[in-house]
Design a protein around this motif. Structure first.
Motif, mmCIF file in Angstrom:
data_model
loop_
_atom_site.group_PDB
_atom_site.id
_atom_site.type_symbol
_atom_site.label_atom_id
_atom_site.label_comp_id
_atom_site.label_asym_id
_atom_site.label_seq_id
_atom_site.Cartn_x
_atom_site.Cartn_y
_atom_site.Cartn_z
ATOM 1 N N ILE A 189 0.797 -1.252 -0.029
ATOM 2 C CA ILE A 189 0.123 0.017 0.049
ATOM 3 C C ILE A 189 0.821 1.344 0.038
ATOM 4 C CG2 ILE A 189 -1.862 1.349 1.291
ATOM 5 C CD1 ILE A 189 -2.759 -1.299 0.430
ATOM 6 N N VAL A 190 0.731 1.959 -0.896
ATOM 7 C CA VAL A 190 1.530 3.202 -1.137
ATOM 8 C C VAL A 190 0.530 4.487 -1.340
ATOM 9 C CG1 VAL A 190 3.469 4.458 -2.194
ATOM 10 C CG2 VAL A 190 3.346 1.926 -2.147
ATOM 11 N N ILE A 191 0.848 5.655 -0.248
ATOM 12 C CA ILE A 191 -0.028 6.594 -0.353
ATOM 13 C C ILE A 191 1.091 7.863 -0.427
ATOM 14 C CG2 ILE A 191 -0.454 7.022 2.059
ATOM 15 C CD1 ILE A 191 -3.134 8.224 1.133
ATOM 16 N N ALA A 192 0.794 8.885 -1.289
ATOM 17 C CA ALA A 192 1.988 9.953 -1.537
ATOM 18 C C ALA A 192 1.072 11.263 -1.800
ATOM 19 C CB ALA A 192 3.139 9.526 -2.454
ATOM 20 N N ASP A 193 1.804 12.385 -1.385
ATOM 21 C CA ASP A 193 1.391 13.684 -1.956
ATOM 22 C C ASP A 193 2.659 14.609 -2.562
ATOM 23 O OD1 ASP A 193 -0.040 16.123 -2.153
ATOM 24 O OD2 ASP A 193 -0.247 16.266 0.173
ATOM 25 N N VAL A 194 2.328 14.704 -3.819
ATOM 26 C CA VAL A 194 3.426 15.640 -4.549
ATOM 27 C C VAL A 194 3.464 17.092 -4.078
ATOM 28 C CG1 VAL A 194 4.274 16.135 -6.799
ATOM 29 C CG2 VAL A 194 3.383 13.900 -6.427
ATOM 30 N N SER A 195 4.240 17.790 -4.030
ATOM 31 C CA SER A 195 4.048 19.144 -3.636
ATOM 32 C C SER A 195 3.395 20.030 -4.959
ATOM 33 C CB SER A 195 5.487 19.751 -3.447
ATOM 34 O OG SER A 195 6.274 19.819 -4.350
ATOM 35 N N LEU A 199 -1.886 20.389 -13.192
ATOM 36 C CA LEU A 199 -1.400 19.580 -13.923
ATOM 37 C C LEU A 199 0.294 19.231 -13.578
ATOM 38 C CD1 LEU A 199 -1.830 18.244 -16.522
ATOM 39 C CD2 LEU A 199 -1.140 20.297 -17.846
ATOM 40 N N THR A 200 0.918 20.274 -13.044
ATOM 41 C CA THR A 200 2.321 19.911 -12.969
ATOM 42 C C THR A 200 2.507 18.533 -11.813
ATOM 43 O OG1 THR A 200 2.944 22.188 -13.262
ATOM 44 C CG2 THR A 200 4.524 20.760 -12.111
ATOM 45 N N ALA A 201 1.816 18.712 -10.578
ATOM 46 C CA ALA A 201 1.850 17.724 -9.742
ATOM 47 C C ALA A 201 1.309 16.453 -10.162
ATOM 48 C CB ALA A 201 0.935 18.206 -8.335
ATOM 49 N N ALA A 202 0.343 16.691 -11.111
ATOM 50 C CA ALA A 202 -0.385 15.320 -11.645
ATOM 51 C C ALA A 202 0.721 14.660 -12.538
ATOM 52 C CB ALA A 202 -1.623 15.646 -12.413
ATOM 53 N N LEU A 203 1.259 15.323 -13.377
ATOM 54 C CA LEU A 203 2.325 14.585 -14.114
ATOM 55 C C LEU A 203 3.479 13.952 -13.399
ATOM 56 C CD1 LEU A 203 2.567 17.377 -17.123
ATOM 57 C CD2 LEU A 203 1.480 15.312 -17.261
ATOM 58 N N TYR A 204 3.649 14.508 -12.336
ATOM 59 C CA TYR A 204 4.748 14.236 -11.593
ATOM 60 C C TYR A 204 4.247 12.845 -10.745
ATOM 61 C CZ TYR A 204 9.158 14.736 -8.949
ATOM 62 O OH TYR A 204 10.622 14.655 -8.573
ATOM 63 N N MET A 205 3.056 12.993 -10.395
ATOM 64 C CA MET A 205 2.391 11.890 -9.821
ATOM 65 C C MET A 205 2.545 10.584 -10.657
ATOM 66 S SD MET A 205 -0.445 9.804 -9.759
ATOM 67 C CE MET A 205 -2.195 10.659 -9.747
ATOM 68 N N VAL A 206 2.256 10.677 -11.989
ATOM 69 C CA VAL A 206 2.176 9.610 -12.795
ATOM 70 C C VAL A 206 3.553 9.036 -12.917
ATOM 71 C CG1 VAL A 206 1.789 9.083 -15.370
ATOM 72 C CG2 VAL A 206 0.228 10.393 -14.278
ATOM 73 N N ARG A 207 4.472 10.083 -12.852
ATOM 74 C CA ARG A 207 5.776 9.489 -13.039
ATOM 75 C C ARG A 207 6.201 8.865 -11.836
ATOM 76 N NH1 ARG A 207 11.182 13.168 -11.703
ATOM 77 N NH2 ARG A 207 12.910 11.848 -12.269
ATOM 78 N N MET A 208 5.888 9.050 -10.646
ATOM 79 C CA MET A 208 6.170 8.367 -9.401
ATOM 80 C C MET A 208 5.441 6.920 -9.413
ATOM 81 S SD MET A 208 7.887 9.965 -7.344
ATOM 82 C CE MET A 208 7.579 9.135 -6.031
ATOM 83 N N GLU A 225 13.365 0.300 1.501
ATOM 84 C CA GLU A 225 14.201 0.322 0.335
ATOM 85 C C GLU A 225 13.336 0.964 -0.900
ATOM 86 O OE1 GLU A 225 16.363 -4.235 1.594
ATOM 87 O OE2 GLU A 225 14.495 -3.789 0.246
ATOM 88 N N LEU A 226 12.219 0.755 -0.629
ATOM 89 C CA LEU A 226 11.552 1.683 -1.907
ATOM 90 C C LEU A 226 11.792 2.997 -1.974
ATOM 91 C CD1 LEU A 226 9.193 1.565 -4.100
ATOM 92 C CD2 LEU A 226 7.623 1.521 -2.313
ATOM 93 N N PHE A 227 11.642 3.686 -0.627
ATOM 94 C CA PHE A 227 11.733 5.039 -0.554
ATOM 95 C C PHE A 227 13.179 5.310 -1.088
ATOM 96 C CE2 PHE A 227 7.972 5.467 2.475
ATOM 97 C CZ PHE A 227 7.142 5.669 1.505
ATOM 98 N N MET A 228 14.248 4.633 -0.605
ATOM 99 C CA MET A 228 15.442 4.873 -1.193
ATOM 100 C C MET A 228 15.773 5.060 -2.492
ATOM 101 S SD MET A 228 16.988 5.452 1.846
ATOM 102 C CE MET A 228 18.391 5.903 1.214
ATOM 103 N N GLU A 229 15.013 4.036 -3.219
ATOM 104 C CA GLU A 229 15.084 3.884 -4.546
ATOM 105 C C GLU A 229 14.412 5.381 -5.223
ATOM 106 O OE1 GLU A 229 16.560 1.725 -6.922
ATOM 107 O OE2 GLU A 229 17.293 0.231 -5.701
ATOM 108 N N LEU A 230 13.252 5.515 -4.686
ATOM 109 C CA LEU A 230 12.666 6.939 -5.263
ATOM 110 C C LEU A 230 13.136 7.966 -5.136
ATOM 111 C CD1 LEU A 230 8.849 5.840 -3.950
ATOM 112 C CD2 LEU A 230 9.762 5.899 -6.476
#
Length: 381
Positions: A189-195, A199-208, A225-230
């Motif tokens: 389960i992963v939940i995140a919030d892009v600053s 549209l800019t945040a949405a594109l970054y979210m898709v990348r993430m 380990e997942l967060f370190m890679e990200l």
């Protein structure tokens, strides 16, 4: 009789046009949109004047220069062709009154055409801008559909887990991210919030999202380990100032436990059925993109919690707790904690519906200022 019917039809058409024209023109909406428009002008004005101040250090900027800077900043939003037409229409409008004031209208052949030209040019500019805005709106709506299609299903079931999610964007597209990924070893389960928003945040979210799936499919990492890679990917672009807060939980298949890590995100709320009490799942960790991977490795904690039958966990973004009502009061964590305390032993769908209903009653007619996303994981009997 026919004349009467035609008149009645014309009246109905006029009434219908009037209703369409004034639709949405409520006092609250007009006030809010007027405030938003003036806020944009203030921001544009501030940017224009600050740029001028950088060029005129130690000197006070005259009023006419401030106006010219603001006017220039506004007109630069138009493309060159429209800017030329806008300039000609302004010149025509001013020239009409200037020639009249100087009483030389008889010597100007095209004097009577100046005002119609100015009005027609402005009207055409307005229509073209509206048409372009409509095209952009259509493209953003398509982007919204694509983004929503990338989100997991509202309800997800595994052998012992019931997972239900809710997502609402403050704008057409948003920067909140929630994902449920099944592997042979267990469920992520992963939940995140892009600053930022839009549209800019949405594109970054898709990348993430693409990176999360790639990393998990490649190596089945632990949450840390997942967060370190990200973080390596986020920090790879020095010019990029974006950061991401996130939580990740891994539920190993066949085990009653949760492996958890937090990267500067809101602490999830855990309900223990055995203790009939709620707890915040707090752990140390910087937001992704805020610091180097070496520093993040040193400070980020990864914890293991028991997750037994009847237990529930609520993951959420700050848009939920920071949602405001008409008197600018925040929804807050206490209301969430109270809901989990009462309904935490029930199904995830029930918990999500209780939170959604509570939030809607709290904010009333207010529009959320930030994306709102939350997910509940319930351990089935």
């Amino acid at each position: 009789m026919g004349l009467k019917n035609e008149a009645q039809s014309a009246f109905q058409n006029t009434k219908s046009f009037y209703k369409e024209y004034v639709s949405g023109m409520t006092r609250e909406r007009i006030g809010k949109e007027f405030y938003n428009d003036t806020d944009r002008l203030k921001q544009l004005y501030s940017e224009a004047i600050n740029e001028d101040l950088e060029q005129r250090v130690d000197s006070k900027v005259p009023g006419h220069m401030k106006f010219l800077r603001l006017f220039s900043a506004l007109t630069q939003r138009l493309n060159p062709t429209r800017r030329l037409l806008f300039g000609l229409s302004l010149i025509s409008f001013v020239a009409h009154y200037l020639f009249g004031f100087l009483q030389i209208t008889g010597f100007v052949i095209f004097y009577d055409l100046l005002v119609p030209f100015a009005f027609g040019s402005m009207l055409m500019l307005l229509l073209v801008e509206l048409l372009e805005k409509s095209d952009v709106k259509r493209e953003i709506d398509l982007a919204r559909e694509i983004q929503l299609s990338l989100l997991p299903n509202t309800e997800h079931q595994t052998d012992n887990l019931e997972i239900v999610s809710f997502a609402n964007t403050a704008k057409e597209v948003g920067g909140d991210y929630v994902d449920i990924i099944e592997t042979e070893e267990g469920t992520y389960i992963v939940i995140a919030d892009v600053s930022g928003k839009g549209l800019t945040a949405a594109l970054y979210m898709v990348r993430m999202q693409a990176l999360v799936h790639l990393i998990i499919e490649k190596s089945n990492p632990t949450p840390k380990e997942l967060f370190m890679e990200l973080n390596n990917y986020v920090k790879s672009d020095i010019k990029d100032k974006t950061f991401v807060t996130a939580c990740a939980g891994f539920f190993p298949k066949g085990e009653d436990k949760l492996i958890f890590a937090r990267a500067g995100h809101n602490a999830p709320i855990f309900f223990s059925d055995e203790r009939d009490a709620t707890f915040d799942l707090r752990s140390d960790g910087y937001a992704l993109g805020m610091t180097s991977s070496a520093n993040l490795q040193h400070h980020m904690q990864e914890k293991v919690f028991h997750f037994k039958s009847g237990d529930s966990i609520l993951f959420y973004t700050d848009g939920l707790t920071e949602a405001r009502n008409e008197v600018s009061e925040e929804y807050g964590e206490d209301r969430l904690d109270a809901i989990l305390s009462v309904y935490g032993s029930l199904h995830a769908k029930t918990i999500i519906r209780k939170i959604q209903s509570s939030l809607e009653n709290f904010i009333g007619n207010e529009k959320p200022g930030d994306d709102i996303t939350f997910t509940c994981v319930h351990h089935k009997e």
